[in-house]
Scaffold this active site. Structure first.
Site, PDB file in Angstrom:
ATOM      1  N   LYS A 201       0.828  -1.200   0.000  1.00 37.68           N
ATOM      2  CA  LYS A 201       0.000   0.000   0.000  1.00 37.68           C
ATOM      3  C   LYS A 201       0.864   1.253   0.000  1.00 37.68           C
ATOM      4  O   LYS A 201       1.879   1.317   0.693  1.00 37.68           O
ATOM      5  CB  LYS A 201      -0.910   0.031   1.249  1.00 37.68           C
ATOM      6  CG  LYS A 201      -1.958  -1.045   1.282  1.00 37.68           C
ATOM      7  CD  LYS A 201      -2.935  -0.856   2.424  1.00 37.68           C
ATOM      8  CE  LYS A 201      -2.273  -0.920   3.777  1.00 37.68           C
ATOM      9  NZ  LYS A 201      -3.253  -1.008   4.876  1.00 37.68           N
ATOM     10  N   ASP A 229      -5.091  -8.311  10.497  1.00 37.84           N
ATOM     11  CA  ASP A 229      -4.650  -6.994  10.952  1.00 37.84           C
ATOM     12  C   ASP A 229      -4.922  -6.873  12.444  1.00 37.84           C
ATOM     13  O   ASP A 229      -5.633  -7.711  13.022  1.00 37.84           O
ATOM     14  CB  ASP A 229      -5.380  -5.890  10.181  1.00 37.84           C
ATOM     15  CG  ASP A 229      -4.527  -4.632  10.009  1.00 37.84           C
ATOM     16  OD1 ASP A 229      -3.516  -4.501  10.732  1.00 37.84           O
ATOM     17  OD2 ASP A 229      -4.872  -3.787   9.176  1.00 37.84           O
TER      18      ASP A 229
END
Length: 325
Positions: A201, A229
């Site tokens: 990202k 996550d």
């Protein structure tokens, strides 16, 4: 022989703020005890008042408070509770933070920024906390911000075992949503014997919860991908990562995260996402609008209760999470 010897036994007292009383009650039940009765109220101008209705003198006190919205109010309430216990002659005070507020502000990205995670640790220490206990800190370095023992608890074993029982492991790929989660994703891979993929990202550091692009590194075609996550806030980045996986041929995507912060547009994003299931723990309360069929919440209470027992009995918290770090 000089001095006086008492025959008193050690006393454990569990206290809860008002942020997430359901979790605190579960922890108390796991320990086979009850929460200490507490009077807590807000004055008209927003000031918080707390008084405990049982004695804390000479007791090992554990103060549990999840830093959920409105986050600043609940952090302040926990600080006030700790100060009250300090002045009530508690033997020791452990601050339990199922979710550690401001954990994402653990370093400076740009000039003239604060390191707010360090400030929270300093505030807790100044209030009178002798020890911290937290679940899945955003980064391990936060343990070094507190001048005292820190017990770092992990939800990975519980989350990974849940996912592993539901999915054909031969089709499973673990996906790290960014470079910072690769170490944790590796532990998922080891536990479930699955390959790893990574979402690369590019973030806009001037805007919160914003990414510029997401690129998949690794083979995900025809695979059941598990995005792992530590927290999901507005769900924008995790849903964008899931879209990138589907665009690269993923058969299905499951999201597993310890903390369901779920702010702002998260509810709509989860409802509209192609992700088949979101798995969280109950370190934070789940908003009513997010009690969906595709949202599963696992209880972290047994892990917190086990850690409290180890601390109280001078045992080893580390032994509860062998192989996870």
């Amino acid at each position: 022989m000089s001095g006086i010897t008492t025959s008193g036994e050690k006393k454990l007292r569990l206290f809860s703020g008002r942020a997430h009383t359901e979790l605190a009650a579960e922890v108390a039940s796991e320990l086979g005890t009850e929460l200490v009765p507490t009077k807590a109220l807000d004055f008209a101008n927003g000031e918080i008042y707390v008084r405990f209705l049982d004695s804390a003198r000479g007791a090992d006190c554990f103060v549990i408070q999840s830093h959920t919205a409105p986050i600043n109010q609940w952090i302040m309430e926990q600080l006030i509770m700790i100060d009250a216990l300090k002045r009530a002659s508690a033997r020791s005070i452990t601050a339990i933070l199922p979710f550690y507020g401001y954990a994402r502000q653990d370093k400076k990205h740009l000039g003239r920024e604060p390191i707010s995670a360090r400030l929270i640790a300093d505030l807790l220490r100044t209030a009178g906390a002798d020890r911290l206990m937290a679940v899945d800190l955003h980064t391990a370095q936060i343990q070094g911000f507190f001048d005292g023992p820190v017990d770092h608890l992990f939800a990975l074993p519980m989350l990974a075992d849940y996912v592993g029982e539901k999915v054909d492991r031969s089709k499973l790929t673990i996906v790290s949503p960014d470079a910072g989660r690769v170490k944790v994703a590796d532990q998922w891979c080891d536990r479930l014997d699955a390959p790893l993929a990574i979402i690369h990202k590019r973030r806009d550091m001037t805007q919160a919860n914003t990414i510029l692009s997401a690129e998949v590194v690794g083979d995900v075609k025809g695979r059941v991908c598990v995005l792992v996550d530590d927290m999901i806030d507005t769900a924008g980045t995790i849903c964008a990562a899931a879209d990138a996986l589907f665009d690269n041929g993923a058969a299905d995507v499951i999201v597993a995260a310890t903390h369901g912060v779920l702010s702002g547009p998260a509810a709509d994003r989860l409802k509209n996402s192609r992700v088949s299931e979101f798995v969280f723990t109950n370190t934070l309360p789940t908003p009513a609008q997010l009690q969906l069929d595709k949202v599963t919440t696992l209880s972290i209470a047994p892990s917190i209760a086990a850690a409290i027992k180890e601390v109280f009995e001078d045992g080893s918290v580390t032994s509860l999470f062998e192989g996870v770090h």
